[in-house]
Design a protein around this motif. Structure first.
Motif, PDB file in Angstrom:
ATOM      1  N   GLY A 150       0.816  -1.227   0.000  1.00  0.00           N
ATOM      2  CA  GLY A 150       0.000   0.000   0.000  1.00  0.00           C
ATOM      3  C   GLY A 150       0.839   1.262   0.000  1.00  0.00           C
ATOM      4  N   TYR A 151       0.492   2.156   0.895  1.00  0.00           N
ATOM      5  CA  TYR A 151       1.211   3.426   0.989  1.00  0.00           C
ATOM      6  C   TYR A 151       1.445   3.767   2.462  1.00  0.00           C
ATOM      7  N   PRO A 152       2.414   4.647   2.730  1.00  0.00           N
ATOM      8  CA  PRO A 152       2.741   4.958   4.129  1.00  0.00           C
ATOM      9  C   PRO A 152       1.689   5.861   4.781  1.00  0.00           C
ATOM     10  N   ALA A 153       1.509   5.615   6.051  1.00  0.00           N
ATOM     11  CA  ALA A 153       0.658   6.508   6.855  1.00  0.00           C
ATOM     12  C   ALA A 153       1.618   7.388   7.663  1.00  0.00           C
ATOM     13  N   VAL A 154       1.613   8.690   7.362  1.00  0.00           N
ATOM     14  CA  VAL A 154       2.587   9.593   8.005  1.00  0.00           C
ATOM     15  C   VAL A 154       1.874  10.583   8.946  1.00  0.00           C
ATOM     16  N   ARG A 155       2.573  10.880  10.012  1.00  0.00           N
ATOM     17  CA  ARG A 155       2.069  11.866  10.960  1.00  0.00           C
ATOM     18  C   ARG A 155       3.193  12.869  11.249  1.00  0.00           C
ATOM     19  N   PHE A 156       2.938  14.142  10.935  1.00  0.00           N
ATOM     20  CA  PHE A 156       3.902  15.196  11.233  1.00  0.00           C
ATOM     21  C   PHE A 156       3.529  15.854  12.564  1.00  0.00           C
ATOM     22  N   SER A 157       4.519  15.977  13.432  1.00  0.00           N
ATOM     23  CA  SER A 157       4.336  16.623  14.740  1.00  0.00           C
ATOM     24  C   SER A 157       3.089  16.099  15.435  1.00  0.00           C
ATOM     25  N   GLU A 158       2.132  17.011  15.706  1.00  0.00           N
ATOM     26  CA  GLU A 158       0.948  16.642  16.466  1.00  0.00           C
ATOM     27  C   GLU A 158      -0.288  16.498  15.594  1.00  0.00           C
ATOM     28  N   LEU A 188       4.018  15.029  -0.775  1.00  0.00           N
ATOM     29  CA  LEU A 188       3.813  16.424  -1.155  1.00  0.00           C
ATOM     30  C   LEU A 188       3.451  17.165   0.126  1.00  0.00           C
ATOM     31  N   LEU A 189       4.354  18.089   0.567  1.00  0.00           N
ATOM     32  CA  LEU A 189       4.171  18.737   1.868  1.00  0.00           C
ATOM     33  C   LEU A 189       3.141  19.852   1.839  1.00  0.00           C
ATOM     34  N   SER A 190       3.195  20.652   0.765  1.00  0.00           N
ATOM     35  CA  SER A 190       2.298  21.819   0.696  1.00  0.00           C
ATOM     36  C   SER A 190       2.109  22.236  -0.750  1.00  0.00           C
ATOM     37  N   ALA A 191       1.096  23.033  -0.975  1.00  0.00           N
ATOM     38  CA  ALA A 191       0.800  23.513  -2.335  1.00  0.00           C
ATOM     39  C   ALA A 191       1.926  24.410  -2.817  1.00  0.00           C
ATOM     40  N   VAL A 192       2.368  24.205  -4.064  1.00  0.00           N
ATOM     41  CA  VAL A 192       3.477  24.970  -4.634  1.00  0.00           C
ATOM     42  C   VAL A 192       3.112  26.432  -4.803  1.00  0.00           C
ATOM     43  N   ASP A 193       1.870  26.712  -5.167  1.00  0.00           N
ATOM     44  CA  ASP A 193       1.456  28.092  -5.418  1.00  0.00           C
ATOM     45  C   ASP A 193       1.001  28.803  -4.141  1.00  0.00           C
ATOM     46  N   GLY A 194       1.161  28.156  -3.002  1.00  0.00           N
ATOM     47  CA  GLY A 194       0.799  28.806  -1.741  1.00  0.00           C
ATOM     48  C   GLY A 194      -0.693  28.841  -1.463  1.00  0.00           C
ATOM     49  N   SER A 195      -1.477  28.086  -2.220  1.00  0.00           N
ATOM     50  CA  SER A 195      -2.929  28.127  -2.069  1.00  0.00           C
ATOM     51  C   SER A 195      -3.435  27.273  -0.903  1.00  0.00           C
ATOM     52  N   GLY A 196      -2.527  26.482  -0.297  1.00  0.00           N
ATOM     53  CA  GLY A 196      -2.971  25.620   0.788  1.00  0.00           C
ATOM     54  C   GLY A 196      -3.254  26.407   2.056  1.00  0.00           C
ATOM     55  N   SER A 197      -4.046  25.864   2.922  1.00  0.00           N
ATOM     56  CA  SER A 197      -4.402  26.511   4.187  1.00  0.00           C
ATOM     57  C   SER A 197      -3.979  25.632   5.366  1.00  0.00           C
ATOM     58  N   GLY A 198      -4.018  26.280   6.552  1.00  0.00           N
ATOM     59  CA  GLY A 198      -3.683  25.529   7.763  1.00  0.00           C
ATOM     60  C   GLY A 198      -2.239  25.122   7.822  1.00  0.00           C
ATOM     61  N   GLY A 199      -1.348  25.937   7.236  1.00  0.00           N
ATOM     62  CA  GLY A 199       0.061  25.571   7.213  1.00  0.00           C
ATOM     63  C   GLY A 199       0.730  25.671   8.570  1.00  0.00           C
ATOM     64  N   TYR A 200       1.743  24.870   8.776  1.00  0.00           N
ATOM     65  CA  TYR A 200       2.522  24.884  10.010  1.00  0.00           C
ATOM     66  C   TYR A 200       3.887  24.257   9.729  1.00  0.00           C
ATOM     67  N   THR A 201       4.801  24.427  10.673  1.00  0.00           N
ATOM     68  CA  THR A 201       6.138  23.862  10.541  1.00  0.00           C
ATOM     69  C   THR A 201       6.221  22.632  11.429  1.00  0.00           C
ATOM     70  N   ALA A 202       6.547  21.490  10.780  1.00  0.00           N
ATOM     71  CA  ALA A 202       6.637  20.225  11.516  1.00  0.00           C
ATOM     72  C   ALA A 202       8.093  19.918  11.814  1.00  0.00           C
ATOM     73  N   LYS A 203       8.362  19.487  13.052  1.00  0.00           N
ATOM     74  CA  LYS A 203       9.727  19.176  13.462  1.00  0.00           C
ATOM     75  C   LYS A 203       9.966  17.681  13.698  1.00  0.00           C
ATOM     76  N   SER A 204       8.905  16.874  13.625  1.00  0.00           N
ATOM     77  CA  SER A 204       9.041  15.428  13.850  1.00  0.00           C
ATOM     78  C   SER A 204       8.111  14.668  12.893  1.00  0.00           C
ATOM     79  N   LEU A 205       8.442  13.426  12.694  1.00  0.00           N
ATOM     80  CA  LEU A 205       7.672  12.627  11.751  1.00  0.00           C
ATOM     81  C   LEU A 205       7.616  11.159  12.214  1.00  0.00           C
ATOM     82  N   ALA A 206       6.414  10.603  12.136  1.00  0.00           N
ATOM     83  CA  ALA A 206       6.223   9.162  12.381  1.00  0.00           C
ATOM     84  C   ALA A 206       5.734   8.527  11.082  1.00  0.00           C
ATOM     85  N   VAL A 207       6.380   7.437  10.686  1.00  0.00           N
ATOM     86  CA  VAL A 207       6.020   6.757   9.432  1.00  0.00           C
ATOM     87  C   VAL A 207       5.591   5.314   9.734  1.00  0.00           C
ATOM     88  N   TYR A 208       4.303   5.029   9.476  1.00  0.00           N
ATOM     89  CA  TYR A 208       3.784   3.652   9.539  1.00  0.00           C
ATOM     90  C   TYR A 208       3.845   3.098   8.108  1.00  0.00           C
TER      91      TYR A 208
END
Length: 247
Positions: A150-158, A188-208
């Motif tokens: 399948g594909y990874p289930a990722v969680r950034f920060s909280e 894909l972390l964020s929209a290239v054209d800056g159109s995404g909302s709810g942005g934040y800076t993540a400092k940790s990552l969990a990968v299932y």
């Protein structure tokens, strides 16, 4: 000499000759042999003996085709001696017993299992192309093959949820890693054209490794962290880096 006297003398001479012949036969102990009769009789006897001998040696001359003797299987010549019995047919050998089928071998043990965090190494690398992408790399450090499903289930920060996948990135087969091989997925972390909302800076990552995994790998992120918004997506696991970064 008168006729009567001559007749008397002839009778007397014949009587003397007969007496002499009788006396000679008695002295030899044999009867009178009629040579004419003896010769004929001997010839007839020889002929009969010869015929008998020829018949016995040849077994009789067949005057017709031999008839099969149903009782003995031999052929008897018509008018001849009975033929010898035919040899009995040999009894057919019984068919060999079929060998029993071998017991089916037990199913082979699986050659691979799901990849786990205990036998892999996971890294997260920020790439320059495509923009705003993170490359996840899982390397098999064990001694057996393992599957990335399948594909990874990722969680950034909280983060409270995991991002969805690009469905078009699903490969045709499960990615199997032999010992030392690696599998890849992109984020894909964020929209290239800056159109995404709810942005934040993540400092940790969990990968299932998949949605059903209970344990997570925790690869390091760049010191400054990564910017994440609600445009985040992930690709399915791929066997090459190029396939993963195509999304």
């Amino acid at each position: 000499m008168s006729t009567r006297t001559r007749r008397t003398r002839m009778f007397a001479a014949a009587a003397l000759a007969a007496a002499a012949l009788t006396l000679t036969a008695c002295e030899d102990g044999k009867g009178v042999v009629d040579e004419g009769a003896s010769t004929g009789s001997a010839s007839t006897s020889a002929s009969q003996d010869s015929g008998t001998s020829s018949s016995e040696e040849s077994g009789g001359t067949s005057t017709g085709a031999g008839e099969s003797d149903p009782g003995t299987g031999g052929a008897a010549g018509s008018g001849g001696t009975t033929g010898s019995k035919g040899s009995s047919g040999s009894t057919g050998s019984s068919g060999s017993t079929g060998s029993s089928g071998s017991t089916g071998s037990k199913g082979a043990e699986p050659t691979s299992t799901r990849c786990s965090t205990t036998a892999t190494r996971t890294t997260a690398t920020e790439v320059s192309r495509p923009l705003n992408h993170l490359l996840l790399t899982v390397t098999n450090t064990g001694s057996k093959n393992c599957d990335l499903i399948g594909y990874p289930a990722v969680r950034f920060s909280e983060a409270q949820s995991v991002p969805p996948a690009f469905e078009d990135s699903k490969p045709q087969a499960v990615v199997t890693l032999a010992p030392g091989e690696s599998g890849y997925a992109s984020v894909l972390l964020s929209a290239v054209d800056g159109s995404g909302s709810g942005g934040y800076t993540a400092k940790s990552l969990a990968v299932y490794f998949d949605k059903g995994a209970s344990a997570a790998a925790h690869p390091s992120l760049p010191g400054k962290g990564v910017h994440v918004d609600d445009s985040i997506r992930v690709s399915y696991w791929q066997s090459t880096m190029a396939d993963a970064l195509a999304w």
